[in-house]
Write an enzyme that holds these catalytic residues in place. Structure first.
Site, mmCIF file in Angstrom:
data_model
loop_
_atom_site.group_PDB
_atom_site.id
_atom_site.type_symbol
_atom_site.label_atom_id
_atom_site.label_comp_id
_atom_site.label_asym_id
_atom_site.label_seq_id
_atom_site.Cartn_x
_atom_site.Cartn_y
_atom_site.Cartn_z
ATOM 1 N N ARG A 99 -67.543 -14.107 -10.402
ATOM 2 C CA ARG A 99 -66.839 -13.326 -11.423
ATOM 3 C C ARG A 99 -67.743 -12.321 -12.124
ATOM 4 O O ARG A 99 -67.354 -11.173 -12.340
ATOM 5 C CB ARG A 99 -66.220 -14.273 -12.446
ATOM 6 C CG ARG A 99 -65.306 -13.600 -13.465
ATOM 7 C CD ARG A 99 -64.008 -13.155 -12.838
ATOM 8 N NE ARG A 99 -64.038 -11.760 -12.364
ATOM 9 C CZ ARG A 99 -63.235 -11.307 -11.418
ATOM 10 N NH1 ARG A 99 -62.376 -12.107 -10.810
ATOM 11 N NH2 ARG A 99 -63.294 -10.044 -11.049
ATOM 12 N N LYS A 134 -69.685 6.809 -25.227
ATOM 13 C CA LYS A 134 -68.460 5.989 -25.308
ATOM 14 C C LYS A 134 -68.423 5.018 -24.129
ATOM 15 O O LYS A 134 -67.643 5.160 -23.189
ATOM 16 C CB LYS A 134 -67.230 6.901 -25.317
ATOM 17 C CG LYS A 134 -67.190 7.824 -26.534
ATOM 18 C CD LYS A 134 -66.062 8.833 -26.438
ATOM 19 C CE LYS A 134 -66.095 9.787 -27.619
ATOM 20 N NZ LYS A 134 -65.065 10.841 -27.532
ATOM 21 N N LYS A 166 -74.565 16.961 -35.000
ATOM 22 C CA LYS A 166 -73.121 17.191 -34.967
ATOM 23 C C LYS A 166 -72.616 17.617 -36.344
ATOM 24 O O LYS A 166 -73.405 17.780 -37.292
ATOM 25 C CB LYS A 166 -72.421 15.933 -34.461
ATOM 26 C CG LYS A 166 -72.938 15.495 -33.080
ATOM 27 C CD LYS A 166 -72.077 14.439 -32.442
ATOM 28 C CE LYS A 166 -70.827 15.046 -31.839
ATOM 29 N NZ LYS A 166 -70.022 14.043 -31.101
ATOM 30 N N GLU A 199 -74.177 21.153 -32.407
ATOM 31 C CA GLU A 199 -72.752 21.409 -32.235
ATOM 32 C C GLU A 199 -72.348 22.675 -32.994
ATOM 33 O O GLU A 199 -72.687 22.849 -34.169
ATOM 34 C CB GLU A 199 -71.966 20.208 -32.771
ATOM 35 C CG GLU A 199 -70.469 20.299 -32.582
ATOM 36 C CD GLU A 199 -69.776 19.048 -33.098
ATOM 37 O OE1 GLU A 199 -69.767 18.033 -32.370
ATOM 38 O OE2 GLU A 199 -69.272 19.075 -34.233
ATOM 39 N N ASP A 221 -67.766 22.792 -29.569
ATOM 40 C CA ASP A 221 -66.885 21.677 -29.907
ATOM 41 C C ASP A 221 -65.440 22.125 -30.074
ATOM 42 O O ASP A 221 -65.122 22.925 -30.952
ATOM 43 C CB ASP A 221 -67.375 21.008 -31.197
ATOM 44 C CG ASP A 221 -66.535 19.806 -31.564
ATOM 45 O OD1 ASP A 221 -66.290 18.965 -30.679
ATOM 46 O OD2 ASP A 221 -66.119 19.709 -32.726
#
Length: 282
Positions: A99, A134, A166, A199, A221
């Protein structure tokens, strides 16, 4: 900072702790300790295979005596019925490893398959798809390796290997100029040789950033393809360029045709379906 091997060891330790616990009692109760057998990694869905070396690590961590014969290499396109590798050894070990091995390989192969799907949309262009942060906790390194297997490129691995300024950093720092200046000073004062990416929210930001020698890459962005084309022209090759935000498989080509160097796509890792496969007695 931990090495790749140490991070993988941590992942496998946690995976076995949550899956095997104090023992695989089904296997221990039904399979004699001296039973010996062979299993095959069987593909059940078209895609790109990834994670074979990790599969071997899983098997050998359970029992170093397991013999693995690899028939298909990482990065290959696979089809239902293909056998990626066979493994021969104690049946108890094969069943206990199954598994964890499949969870990792299915996830990595799903990421590689998704990446190839996106990168194929950019055929004939110089633009490359990038991953993001992410990722699945604990599996970031492996998922990013799978992105490369699928033909994409890695963005930064984490918060430690690149400076990415950012919108929130810019606002809290008091503006573009202050944020960039502080980032450069930080690198100099701490002997850090890190690329600086910033950004841009407007074309005015792009123009300003393109004239800052400290900046290595500019991220556009949530720009439209038309705005991105204008931004690329403003930069004029003086910096690396990247598009991010609101980009899907359907509009990816339009962004690539603007001449932007990179397109970051969170979906490569955050919206992936594992590639269907199984580990069957052979």
């Amino acid at each position: 900072m931990k090495t790749r091997e140490e991070l993988i060891e941590d992942l496998l330790n946690l995976s076995f702790a949550e899956d095997i616990g104090d023992g695989d009692h089904t296997t221990l109760s039904t399979i004699p300790p001296d039973a010996f057998g062979r299993s095959k990694l069987l593909i059940k869905e078209k895609g790109i295979v990834s994670g074979i070396d990790i599969a071997q690590k899983v098997l050998h961590k359970i029992d170093p005596s397991i013999k693995v014969e690899i028939l298909i290499k990482d990065g290959a396109e696979v089809y239902p019925g293909d056998i990626v590798f066979t493994a021969e050894g104690p049946v108890r070990a094969l069943l206990m490893a199954e598994r964890t091995m499949l969870n990792i390989m299915q996830r990595m192969s799903g990421v590689a398959t998704m990446t190839k799907k996106y990168q194929d949309q950019l055929k004939g262009l110089n633009t490359k798809v990038l991953d993001t942060r992410k990722t699945t906790p604990g599996m970031r390194l492996l998922e990013k390796e799978a992105v490369k297997t699928g033909g994409g490129e890695n963005h930064r691995i984490g918060l430690f290997d690149m400076i990415l300024i950012k919108d929130n950093h810019i606002d809290f720092a008091g503006g573009l100029e202050k944020a960039v200046k502080r980032a450069k000073e930080y690198c100099l004062n701490n002997n850090k040789n890190l690329k600086i990416e910033v950004e841009a929210r407007t074309l005015a930001d792009v123009k300003k950033l393109s004239e800052m020698p400290e900046v290595d890459r500019i991220m556009f962005d949530n720009f439209t393809p038309q705005q991105t084309k204008e931004a690329v022209q403003i930069v004029g090759g003086k910096k690396e360029t990247e598009s991010s935000g609101g980009i899907t498989i359907d509009n990816l080509r339009a962004y690539g045709e603007t001449g932007v160097n990179y397109i970051s796509v969170g979906a490569l890792t955050h919206s992936v379906k594992g590639l269907d496969m199984s580990f069957k007695a052979y």
